[in-house]
Write a protein that holds these residues in place. Structure first.
Motif, short mmCIF file in Angstrom:
data_model
loop_
_atom_site.label_atom_id
_atom_site.label_comp_id
_atom_site.label_asym_id
_atom_site.label_seq_id
_atom_site.Cartn_x
_atom_site.Cartn_y
_atom_site.Cartn_z
N GLN A 233 0.36 -1.02 0.25
CA GLN A 233 0.27 -0.08 -0.17
C GLN A 233 0.59 1.51 -0.07
O GLN A 233 0.72 2.08 -0.68
CB GLN A 233 -1.15 0.03 1.07
CG GLN A 233 -1.43 1.26 1.55
CD GLN A 233 -2.59 1.34 0.06
OE1 GLN A 233 -3.47 0.29 -0.40
NE2 GLN A 233 -2.72 1.91 -0.72
N LEU A 234 1.72 1.41 0.56
CA LEU A 234 2.97 2.46 0.97
C LEU A 234 3.13 2.33 -0.71
O LEU A 234 3.54 3.49 -1.49
CB LEU A 234 3.98 1.87 1.64
CG LEU A 234 4.94 3.08 1.63
CD1 LEU A 234 4.55 4.54 2.68
CD2 LEU A 234 6.07 2.74 2.81
N HIS A 235 4.22 1.51 -0.97
CA HIS A 235 5.10 1.44 -2.59
C HIS A 235 3.20 1.81 -3.41
O HIS A 235 3.59 2.98 -4.22
CB HIS A 235 5.13 0.31 -3.36
CG HIS A 235 5.65 -0.05 -4.35
ND1 HIS A 235 6.17 0.77 -4.30
CD2 HIS A 235 5.10 -0.90 -5.18
CE1 HIS A 235 6.88 0.18 -6.10
NE2 HIS A 235 5.78 -0.28 -6.39
N ALA A 236 1.91 1.56 -3.50
CA ALA A 236 0.97 2.41 -4.33
C ALA A 236 0.63 3.57 -4.21
O ALA A 236 0.34 4.35 -4.88
CB ALA A 236 -0.09 1.63 -3.70
N ASP A 237 0.83 3.74 -2.55
CA ASP A 237 0.80 5.72 -2.59
C ASP A 237 1.70 6.88 -3.10
O ASP A 237 1.84 7.60 -3.63
CB ASP A 237 0.55 5.58 -1.20
CG ASP A 237 -0.45 5.64 -0.10
OD1 ASP A 237 -1.35 5.00 -1.09
OD2 ASP A 237 0.19 4.33 1.12
N ALA A 238 2.92 5.53 -3.34
CA ALA A 238 4.39 6.32 -4.00
C ALA A 238 3.84 7.27 -5.52
O ALA A 238 4.33 7.40 -6.34
CB ALA A 238 5.45 5.61 -3.54
#
Length: 331
Positions: A233-238
Motif C-alpha cells: 500500500q505504501l508503494h502504491a501511495d508513492a
C-alpha cells in the motif's frame, strides 16, 4: 644545357611521392565520437539486462546456485553439476557482469583515445567501472549473507545507479561541454526534480515490497518481517504521488514541447507499470509479470532521468568541435 632545361629534366625524372595511406585503425578510433555514443548506450542496455537476469535468478530460487563468492563454489570459480540448473542461472548472471565490464572497458579505452579528449566523458566512463566494482562487492555480500533482503535491495539499487550513470554518459556524448542553459524557469526545474525524486522513492519502496514477499531467491532466505500488504500500500501511495506530479508537470510544462514530450513518455510508462503492478498483486505474483514489473522499473527510471536532462542543454564549445588536426596555412 640551360638551367631551365636542366630543371625541367630533373623534375621529369624525380620519383613520384608515395600515395597517402588511409588512417589506421588506431587513427580511426581517435576520431570516433559515434562509437563512443554507441558504447555509452550499450552500458545502459547491459545494465538493464543484468537487472533482468538478476530477477530471473531470484524468481527461479537460484540466488544461492553459486553459494559463495568470489568463487562459485569452495573449489571452483564456475558452476558445478551438483547445483543443477540453479548453478547455471546464477553463474550466467555473473558472466553477464563480465560482459558489461568488457563494454565499459572498451568505452574507457575509446574515450581516452579520442583526439579531442572530453574530461566529462572520461570521468563518466570511469564511474561506470567503479559502479561495476561496487556491484560485484554488494553481490558478494548478498551471497555471503544468505540473500539478506536488505543487501538484495542494495544490489538492485546499485544497478539503478549504474543505469543513471550510463544514461548521463550517453546523454553527454550528444551535447557539448559549454555551460548549462536552462530551457525552463527555476520553479519548473524543481517540478522536474520532484518527479525524479518521486520515481526514486517509488523504486526504493518497491525493493522493500520485494524483500517482504515471496520470490526471495532461495527457500531459506530471510524476509524483512514487514506486512506485505502494508508495504504494498505504501508503494502504491508513492506511485499515485509520482503519477500526480507527472500529470502536473505535463500541464506546467506545456509551453516547452521537448520537456513536455519527455514527461508524456514517462506518464505512459508509469501507467503501464501501474497496470502490471496491480495485475501481479491480485494474481498472486506470477513470475512472468514480476519479471516484467522489474524490467519496467528500469525503463521507468531511464524515462524519469530523461525528464531531468530535458530541462537543460549544453552547447558545443570550440574546443569540442575539432576532431581533425588543424591544417597548416601557407606563410
Amino acid at each position: 644545357m640551360s638551367t631551365a632545361t636542366a630543371d625541367a629534366a630533373g623534375s621529369a625524372t624525380a620519383p613520384a611521392p608515395p600515395p597517402r595511406r588511409g588512417p589506421s585503425w588506431l587513427e580511426a578510433l581517435r576520431d570516433a565520437p559515434r562509437l563512443v555514443r554507441w558504447l555509452a548506450f550499450a552500458t545502459i542496455v547491459g545494465n538493464a539486462v543484468v537487472v533482468l537476469t538478476g530477477v530471473a535468478v531470484r524468481l527461479s530460487d537460484s540466488g544461492l546456485g553459486c553459494p559463495t563468492w568470489p568463487k562459485c563454489t569452495d573449489d571452483s570459480y564456475t558452476n558445478t553439476p551438483e547445483y543443477g540448473i540453479h548453478g547455471y542461472i546464477e553463474f550466467g548472471n555473473r558472466l553477464l557482469t563480465i560482459v558489461l565490464s568488457a563494454i565499459v572497458g572498451a568505452a574507457i579505452i575509446v574515450v581516452l583515445l579520442q583526439r579531442v579528449r572530453r574530461r566529462s566523458l572520461i570521468w563518466l566512463a570511469l564511474a561506470q567501472f567503479g559502479g561495476i566494482v561496487a556491484q560485484a562487492v554488494v553481490g558478494g555480500i548478498t551471497v555471503l549473507t544468505g540473500l539478506n533482503p536488505w543487501t538484495v535491495s542494495a544490489h538492485f539499487l546499485v544497478s539503478m545507479g549504474l543505469i543513471y550513470a550510463g544514461y548521463v554518459f550517453w546523454h553527454r556524448t550528444g551535447e557539448g561541454d559549454g555551460p548549462r542553459e536552462w530551457r525552463v524557469s527555476v520553479p519548473l526545474r524543481w517540478v522536474a526534480r520532484g518527479i525524479v525524486l518521486a520515481a526514486a522513492a517509488t523504486i526504493v519502496i518497491g525493493t522493500v515490497v520485494t524483500g517482504s514477499g515471496p520470490h526471495s531467491g532461495d527457500g531459506d532466505a530471510p524476509r524483512t518481517g514487514f506486512d506485505p500488504a502494508l508495504v504494498s500500500q505504501l508503494h502504491a501511495d508513492a506511485v499515485f504521488l509520482l503519477i500526480g506530479l507527472t500529470i502536473g508537470g505535463m500541464l506546467a510544462l506545456r509551453a516547452h514541447p521537448e520537456v513536455r514530450r519527455a514527461v508524456t513518455v514517462l506518464l505512459v510508462i508509469e501507467l503501464l507499470q501501474g497496470v502490471i503492478g496491480y495485475v501481479q498483486y491480485f494474481t498472486q505474483l506470477p513470475v512472468l509479470l514480476v519479471a516484467l514489473h522489474v524490467l519496467g522499473a528500469a525503463v521507468l527510471w531511464v524515462a524519469a532521468v530523461h525528464v531531468l536532462f530535458s530541462i537543460r542543454v549544453r552547447p558545443v564549445v570550440a574546443s569540442s568541435t575539432a576532431t581533425q588536426p588543424a591544417v597548416p596555412q601557407p606563410a
